[in-house]
Design a protein around this motif. Structure first.
Motif, short mmCIF file in Angstrom:
data_model
loop_
_atom_site.label_atom_id
_atom_site.label_comp_id
_atom_site.label_asym_id
_atom_site.label_seq_id
_atom_site.Cartn_x
_atom_site.Cartn_y
_atom_site.Cartn_z
N ASN A 1 -5.00 -6.87 -16.36
CA ASN A 1 -5.86 -5.93 -15.33
C ASN A 1 -5.59 -6.45 -13.99
O ASN A 1 -5.54 -7.29 -13.53
CB ASN A 1 -7.26 -6.40 -15.60
CG ASN A 1 -7.85 -5.75 -16.83
OD1 ASN A 1 -7.36 -4.75 -17.40
ND2 ASN A 1 -8.88 -6.39 -17.31
N PRO A 2 -4.80 -5.13 -13.33
CA PRO A 2 -4.28 -5.47 -12.17
C PRO A 2 -5.37 -5.58 -10.93
O PRO A 2 -6.50 -5.05 -11.30
CB PRO A 2 -3.29 -4.43 -11.76
CG PRO A 2 -3.96 -3.29 -12.69
CD PRO A 2 -4.31 -4.03 -13.84
N PHE A 3 -5.02 -6.10 -9.98
CA PHE A 3 -6.22 -6.20 -8.86
C PHE A 3 -6.34 -4.96 -8.10
O PHE A 3 -7.71 -4.72 -7.72
CB PHE A 3 -5.90 -7.34 -7.68
CG PHE A 3 -5.75 -8.61 -8.37
CD1 PHE A 3 -7.21 -9.28 -8.27
CD2 PHE A 3 -4.74 -9.52 -8.69
CE1 PHE A 3 -7.21 -10.77 -9.05
CE2 PHE A 3 -4.78 -10.56 -9.20
CZ PHE A 3 -6.05 -11.31 -9.37
N LEU A 4 -5.33 -4.10 -8.08
CA LEU A 4 -5.53 -2.92 -7.48
C LEU A 4 -4.66 -1.87 -8.36
O LEU A 4 -3.71 -2.04 -8.93
CB LEU A 4 -4.96 -2.74 -5.99
CG LEU A 4 -5.11 -1.53 -5.30
CD1 LEU A 4 -6.57 -1.24 -4.98
CD2 LEU A 4 -4.19 -1.50 -3.76
N SER A 5 -5.48 -0.64 -8.34
CA SER A 5 -4.75 0.37 -9.08
C SER A 5 -4.93 1.83 -8.37
O SER A 5 -6.23 1.89 -7.76
CB SER A 5 -5.02 0.73 -10.77
OG SER A 5 -6.29 0.84 -10.83
N ILE A 6 -4.02 2.98 -8.52
CA ILE A 6 -4.59 3.95 -7.99
C ILE A 6 -4.49 5.23 -9.03
O ILE A 6 -3.71 4.95 -9.92
CB ILE A 6 -3.51 4.14 -6.79
CG1 ILE A 6 -2.07 4.47 -7.26
CG2 ILE A 6 -3.63 3.26 -5.69
CD1 ILE A 6 -1.07 4.97 -6.24
N THR A 7 -5.14 6.18 -8.77
CA THR A 7 -4.81 7.39 -9.32
C THR A 7 -4.18 8.57 -8.41
O THR A 7 -4.82 8.74 -7.43
CB THR A 7 -6.32 8.15 -9.85
OG1 THR A 7 -6.92 6.91 -10.39
CG2 THR A 7 -6.03 9.45 -10.61
N ALA A 8 -2.90 8.74 -8.77
CA ALA A 8 -2.05 9.64 -8.14
C ALA A 8 -0.91 10.33 -9.11
O ALA A 8 -0.69 9.46 -10.15
CB ALA A 8 -1.39 8.99 -7.03
N THR B 1 -1.64 -4.90 -3.85
CA THR B 1 -0.76 -3.66 -3.74
C THR B 1 -0.79 -3.21 -5.50
O THR B 1 -0.87 -4.09 -6.43
CB THR B 1 0.62 -4.16 -3.61
OG1 THR B 1 0.60 -4.76 -2.37
CG2 THR B 1 1.64 -3.18 -3.80
N ALA B 2 -0.86 -1.90 -5.69
CA ALA B 2 -1.01 -1.14 -6.76
C ALA B 2 0.60 -1.09 -7.15
O ALA B 2 1.15 -0.27 -7.49
CB ALA B 2 -1.51 0.11 -6.71
#
Length: 480
Positions: free
Chosen positions: A47-54, A155-156
């Motif tokens: 599980n990453p610390f940061l993820s984005i939806t794009a 950072t994602a």
């Protein structure tokens, strides 16, 4: 054994492998596999610390802009505090920017503005939507998003965004919903990607003039400009080519770039213009063959059936495009063909084949012969009336010269008539005249003079005697 560094992780796995060498001996062998995985990929395995939806990939036009729809999610959530000041960072090429600080091309804190970007979303609401302006082709690259929120910095790395900037706009898309069959209503649309909703493309096509352009938001939060029209198809639409153009304003509207798309309609329809041709045409001799050919315009192509009229009704006599009839002394029949496909059928006009040849009949006009005879009679009557009228309007020379005599005086007998005519009579006194005196002989060389004598004629109508005058006067032409 697990060894982890800042930028790289190393994992060692031990997997047993057993093999029986004999019934009395069992040897266990161990196979060790060593994997070296980059730090970015290693983070994606967990599980990453940061993820984005794009979107994973986006295309844009040079001289225009690009809206990057973006939302982020931090894990664990308790480490991200939306109350604190949050900055958004964009990194190009490699998410491990510590190795190359030049990869950081934008920071919303204002410390880095290498690329013309601005975050239009509310970072406190985890909205990282970004406007990328004044694009050039060298901006084509892979981009990563990063959050800096005091203690929380991540950072994602697992959500790279590939941006491609092109000089030419993409072609619009023409789509048709529904079956392409005659009498069916279909909706035809033309759409163009709209990476910069602030300067959307203008769509035009040959289906209608100045169609209304609508900007729609897609499920991935990108935008599309669309025009559409609903039409009812007919056979005339088959082979029609739809032309759609998308014109993009660039460089703040000072220039435009245009892309086009074409699509040809392939419409199915029932048979049209079904007809029969005859060969040979005209008179044929007994024993000859008359060839009939049935033709029709249809999609898919039609099949043909031939029928002959009889006292019991139409009889199917043949199948196929061609049919031949042998002419004999007693040949007398009416034939027609029917064209059929999956969408319907159509009947041709009738052909009358006799021993004198073949002629076409028009089934849609059964009274054609009767109407022709009636029209002929009417025309003949009109000619007769016209001739009679001309005769009454212009009397003959015999009727106008009603007075002719050879004596010294002319008397016109009375006529019981209502019409009033002026009559002229020519009288020659050369034979009635006595021997000319010496004085008169002097005048022999002179030209004969013409004298007019007015004669009043009395008319009797219903035993009433009337004196004619004025228009009823008769004139006698007297030659000396």
């Amino acid at each position: 054994m697990i060894k982890k560094t800042v930028n790289e992780q190393c994992y060692v796995f031990a997997n047993p492998r057993s093999q029986f060498l004999s019934v009395n001996m069992l040897t266990d062998n161990m196979l060790l596999t060593l994997f070296f995985v980059s730090g970015a990929l290693a983070d994606c395995l967990f599980n990453p610390f940061l993820s984005i939806t794009a979107p994973k990939q986006m295309e844009a036009l040079s001289g225009s802009c690009l809206i990057i729809p973006c939302n982020f999610r931090a894990k664990p959530d308790h480490e991200f505090n939306s109350v604190r000041t949050t900055f958004g960072v964009w990194i190009k090429s490699d998410s491990r920017f510590k190795n190359n600080r030049n990869n950081v091309i934008f920071n919303s804190s204002g410390t880095v503005t290498t690329y013309p970007m601005s975050i239009t979303g509310d970072l406190s609401q985890k909205n990282c939507t970004t406007l990328f302006s004044s694009l050039i082709t060298s901006y084509t690259d892979t981009y990563y998003f990063r959050i800096e929120n005091i203690a929380f910095r991540a950072t994602a790395s697992c959500d790279p965004l590939q941006i491609t900037v092109q000089d030419s706009p993409p072609s619009p898309r023409i789509e048709i919903s529904g079956d392409l069959k005659e009498k069916k209503s279909v909706t035809i649309s033309c759409s163009a990607s709209t990476p910069c909703p602030h300067s959307p493309p203008k769509l035009t096509w040959n289906l209608q003039q100045d169609p209304p352009n609508n900007i729609e938001e897609n499920t991935d939060r990108t935008f599309t400009t669309k025009i559409q029209k609903t039409i009812t198809l007919s056979d005339t639409h088959d082979g029609f080519t739809i032309n759609c153009s998308a014109t993009y304003p660039v460089n703040e509207g000072r220039e435009v770039k245009t892309a086009e798309e074409r699509k040809t309609l392939n419409v199915s329809y029932a048979p049209k213009d079904t007809s029969v041709s005859i060969s040979p045409s005209g008179l044929v001799s007994a024993g000859s063959w008359v060839n009939l050919t049935c033709s029709s315009r249809a999609k898919p192509p039609a099949s043909f059936s031939w029928f002959k009229n009889s006292k019991d009704g139409a009889i199917r006599v043949a199948e196929g495009k061609f049919y031949s009839v042998k002419v004999t002394n007693v040949t007398d029949g009416v034939y027609y063909c029917v064209a059929t496909n999956d969408l319907g059928n159509q009947t041709s006009s009738e052909i009358h084949v006799t021993n004198k040849g073949a002629t076409k009949l028009d089934p849609s006009s059964p009274w054609g012969a009767v109407v022709g005879v009636i029209i002929g009679i009417i025309i003949l009557l009109c000619v007769i009336v016209a001739v009679w009228w001309l005769k009454t309007k212009h009397p003959t020379l015999q009727q106008t010269q009603s007075l002719t005599a050879e004596g010294p005086a002319v008397q016109e007998p009375s006529r019981a008539t209502e019409t009033e005519d002026i009559h002229y009579g020519e009288i020659d006194f050369s034979k009635q005249r006595p021997e000319a005196s010496s004085s008169s002989e002097q005048d022999r060389g002179q030209q004969l003079d013409t004298l007019y004598a007015q004669v009043k004629v009395s008319r009797t109508a219903k035993n009433v005697r009337q004196t004619a005058g004025g228009p009823e006067d008769l004139y006698a032409l007297v030659k000396k």
